[in-house]
Motif scaffolding. Sequence first.
Motif, PDB file in Angstrom:
ATOM      1  N   ARG A   1      -1.241 -66.676  -8.959  1.00 18.66           N
ATOM      2  CA  ARG A   1      -0.270 -67.426  -8.155  1.00 18.66           C
ATOM      3  C   ARG A   1       0.647 -68.263  -9.039  1.00 18.66           C
ATOM      4  O   ARG A   1       1.861 -68.338  -8.809  1.00 18.66           O
ATOM      5  CB  ARG A   1      -1.009 -68.317  -7.160  1.00 18.66           C
ATOM      6  N   LYS A   2       0.098 -68.856 -10.088  1.00 19.25           N
ATOM      7  CA  LYS A   2       0.903 -69.675 -10.988  1.00 19.25           C
ATOM      8  C   LYS A   2       1.895 -68.806 -11.745  1.00 19.25           C
ATOM      9  O   LYS A   2       3.073 -69.182 -11.920  1.00 19.25           O
ATOM     10  CB  LYS A   2      -0.009 -70.426 -11.954  1.00 19.25           C
ATOM     11  N   LEU A   3       1.461 -67.640 -12.194  1.00 18.50           N
ATOM     12  CA  LEU A   3       2.370 -66.714 -12.882  1.00 18.50           C
ATOM     13  C   LEU A   3       3.461 -66.235 -11.940  1.00 18.50           C
ATOM     14  O   LEU A   3       4.642 -66.153 -12.324  1.00 18.50           O
ATOM     15  CB  LEU A   3       1.573 -65.532 -13.437  1.00 18.50           C
ATOM     16  N   GLU A   4       3.109 -65.920 -10.705  1.00 15.54           N
ATOM     17  CA  GLU A   4       4.105 -65.479  -9.732  1.00 15.54           C
ATOM     18  C   GLU A   4       5.161 -66.564  -9.487  1.00 15.54           C
ATOM     19  O   GLU A   4       6.353 -66.266  -9.375  1.00 15.54           O
ATOM     20  CB  GLU A   4       3.414 -65.105  -8.415  1.00 15.54           C
ATOM     21  N   ASP A   5       4.701 -67.818  -9.418  1.00 18.36           N
ATOM     22  CA  ASP A   5       5.644 -68.922  -9.211  1.00 18.36           C
ATOM     23  C   ASP A   5       6.690 -68.971 -10.323  1.00 18.36           C
ATOM     24  O   ASP A   5       7.889 -69.114 -10.065  1.00 18.36           O
ATOM     25  CB  ASP A   5       4.892 -70.257  -9.146  1.00 18.36           C
ATOM     26  N   VAL A   6       6.227 -68.872 -11.558  1.00 18.40           N
ATOM     27  CA  VAL A   6       7.146 -68.953 -12.691  1.00 18.40           C
ATOM     28  C   VAL A   6       8.076 -67.737 -12.707  1.00 18.40           C
ATOM     29  O   VAL A   6       9.280 -67.867 -12.978  1.00 18.40           O
ATOM     30  CB  VAL A   6       6.368 -69.079 -14.013  1.00 18.40           C
ATOM     31  N   CYS A   7       7.545 -66.559 -12.410  1.00 18.15           N
ATOM     32  CA  CYS A   7       8.377 -65.353 -12.380  1.00 18.15           C
ATOM     33  C   CYS A   7       9.464 -65.453 -11.316  1.00 18.15           C
ATOM     34  O   CYS A   7      10.550 -64.879 -11.470  1.00 18.15           O
ATOM     35  CB  CYS A   7       7.512 -64.120 -12.114  1.00 18.15           C
ATOM     36  N   GLU A   8       9.186 -66.188 -10.247  1.00 18.22           N
ATOM     37  CA  GLU A   8      10.149 -66.341  -9.159  1.00 18.22           C
ATOM     38  C   GLU A   8      11.003 -67.587  -9.310  1.00 18.22           C
ATOM     39  O   GLU A   8      11.756 -67.949  -8.398  1.00 18.22           O
ATOM     40  CB  GLU A   8       9.397 -66.370  -7.829  1.00 18.22           C
ATOM     41  N   GLY A   9      10.893 -68.252 -10.464  1.00 13.68           N
ATOM     42  CA  GLY A   9      11.748 -69.394 -10.743  1.00 13.68           C
ATOM     43  C   GLY A   9      11.278 -70.704 -10.170  1.00 13.68           C
ATOM     44  O   GLY A   9      12.026 -71.691 -10.158  1.00 13.68           O
ATOM     45  N   ARG A  10      10.027 -70.756  -9.698  1.00 15.67           N
ATOM     46  CA  ARG A  10       9.483 -71.996  -9.164  1.00 15.67           C
ATOM     47  C   ARG A  10       8.620 -72.675 -10.218  1.00 15.67           C
ATOM     48  O   ARG A  10       7.955 -72.014 -11.020  1.00 15.67           O
ATOM     49  CB  ARG A  10       8.645 -71.730  -7.907  1.00 15.67           C
ATOM     50  N   SER A  11       8.598 -73.994 -10.204  1.00 16.26           N
ATOM     51  CA  SER A  11       7.758 -74.755 -11.132  1.00 16.26           C
ATOM     52  C   SER A  11       6.396 -74.976 -10.495  1.00 16.26           C
ATOM     53  O   SER A  11       6.312 -75.536  -9.396  1.00 16.26           O
ATOM     54  CB  SER A  11       8.393 -76.114 -11.457  1.00 16.26           C
ATOM     55  N   PRO A  12       5.315 -74.524 -11.149  1.00 15.60           N
ATOM     56  CA  PRO A  12       3.980 -74.709 -10.582  1.00 15.60           C
ATOM     57  C   PRO A  12       3.669 -76.194 -10.386  1.00 15.60           C
ATOM     58  O   PRO A  12       3.938 -77.012 -11.273  1.00 15.60           O
ATOM     59  CB  PRO A  12       3.051 -74.084 -11.625  1.00 15.60           C
ATOM     60  N   ALA A  13       3.121 -76.535  -9.252  1.00 15.27           N
ATOM     61  CA  ALA A  13       2.767 -77.926  -8.956  1.00 15.27           C
ATOM     62  C   ALA A  13       1.313 -78.168  -9.332  1.00 15.27           C
ATOM     63  O   ALA A  13       0.450 -77.351  -9.032  1.00 15.27           O
ATOM     64  CB  ALA A  13       2.978 -78.228  -7.476  1.00 15.27           C
ATOM     65  N   PRO A  14       1.003 -79.275 -10.024  1.00 11.83           N
ATOM     66  CA  PRO A  14      -0.383 -79.582 -10.375  1.00 11.83           C
ATOM     67  C   PRO A  14      -1.196 -79.946  -9.141  1.00 11.83           C
ATOM     68  O   PRO A  14      -0.659 -80.346  -8.118  1.00 11.83           O
ATOM     69  CB  PRO A  14      -0.251 -80.784 -11.318  1.00 11.83           C
ATOM     70  N   ARG A  15      -2.507 -79.793  -9.242  1.00 11.88           N
ATOM     71  CA  ARG A  15      -3.403 -80.189  -8.152  1.00 11.88           C
ATOM     72  C   ARG A  15      -3.277 -81.690  -7.905  1.00 11.88           C
ATOM     73  O   ARG A  15      -3.283 -82.484  -8.837  1.00 11.88           O
ATOM     74  CB  ARG A  15      -4.854 -79.868  -8.526  1.00 11.88           C
ATOM     75  N   ARG A  16      -3.167 -82.073  -6.642  1.00 12.97           N
ATOM     76  CA  ARG A  16      -3.040 -83.486  -6.319  1.00 12.97           C
ATOM     77  C   ARG A  16      -4.344 -84.246  -6.502  1.00 12.97           C
ATOM     78  O   ARG A  16      -4.343 -85.470  -6.681  1.00 12.97           O
ATOM     79  CB  ARG A  16      -2.559 -83.634  -4.869  1.00 12.97           C
ATOM     80  N   ASP A  17      -5.474 -83.545  -6.436  1.00 16.20           N
ATOM     81  CA  ASP A  17      -6.766 -84.229  -6.521  1.00 16.20           C
ATOM     82  C   ASP A  17      -7.333 -84.211  -7.931  1.00 16.20           C
ATOM     83  O   ASP A  17      -8.477 -84.552  -8.145  1.00 16.20           O
ATOM     84  CB  ASP A  17      -7.775 -83.589  -5.564  1.00 16.20           C
ATOM     85  N   GLN A  18      -6.523 -83.813  -8.926  1.00 18.85           N
ATOM     86  CA  GLN A  18      -7.022 -83.716 -10.294  1.00 18.85           C
ATOM     87  C   GLN A  18      -6.137 -84.576 -11.198  1.00 18.85           C
ATOM     88  O   GLN A  18      -5.033 -84.181 -11.560  1.00 18.85           O
ATOM     89  CB  GLN A  18      -7.020 -82.255 -10.761  1.00 18.85           C
TER      90      GLN A  18
END
Length: 236
Positions: free
Chosen positions: A213-230
């Motif tokens: 999912r993180k790789l797909e986000d970057v390939c689609e031009g989206r910046s991966p969001a960090p976990r809010r609970d970490q």
Amino acid sequence: MYSHLRTAVVAGVVLAATALVPGRPVAADALSEKELRVALLDAVDFPEGWASDSARSARERGFGVPEPTERDCRELFDSAEETKASAGFAKTRSGPFVTTVVAAHEDEAAARRALEGLREATAECGTIHTREGTSGSTTVAYEASTLDVDRLGEESTAVRFNRRAQEGESGDTGVVADLVVARVGAHLVRVAQAGRDDKGTGDVSDIAETAVRKLEDVCEGRSPAPRRDQPGTTDL
């Protein structure tokens, strides 16, 4: 109890004659090395309690994710592509351990061929060996078995390796090394997890799903969001 932790393997796909320039995309539809680092799993992508793992820590431990001594089987856990990024993680100093590698290939066709080569290598590497101990003096064997994981990315493959118990060791709880490799466009992402075959090791497919999912986000031009609970972790 575990093998040396490294993100190590050689992909069985030969690059095109044009030389790669490290840090630049291998094709218009492939990510650069910098973008791959953004797409790579980070410690904050894991539940609380996990930490980044280092090659130095792995050497001091003498165990982790297997590094096959068989030349033709090393491609299972890493990539020979120059444009790639890799990282390691651990839950405790005794495991489980995770390694991940994301690599950009010449194009989608090359990535498909690389994944098919990995499938063939999995079939041929029914037994792999690796060295354990800080001096690497002990050789242990892992035997392949099936691993049922839903398809990830555009296509994927998965395999489980079961560590063969050594003489004098208790066989109550086995040690396994699970590997999932998925393709996203011109990229392959590998996720391997090694640890005791119990609930503490968890499901590698959950980690692999996050990686894809993180790789797909970057390939689609989206910046991966960090976990809010970490809030973040530290090296072990």
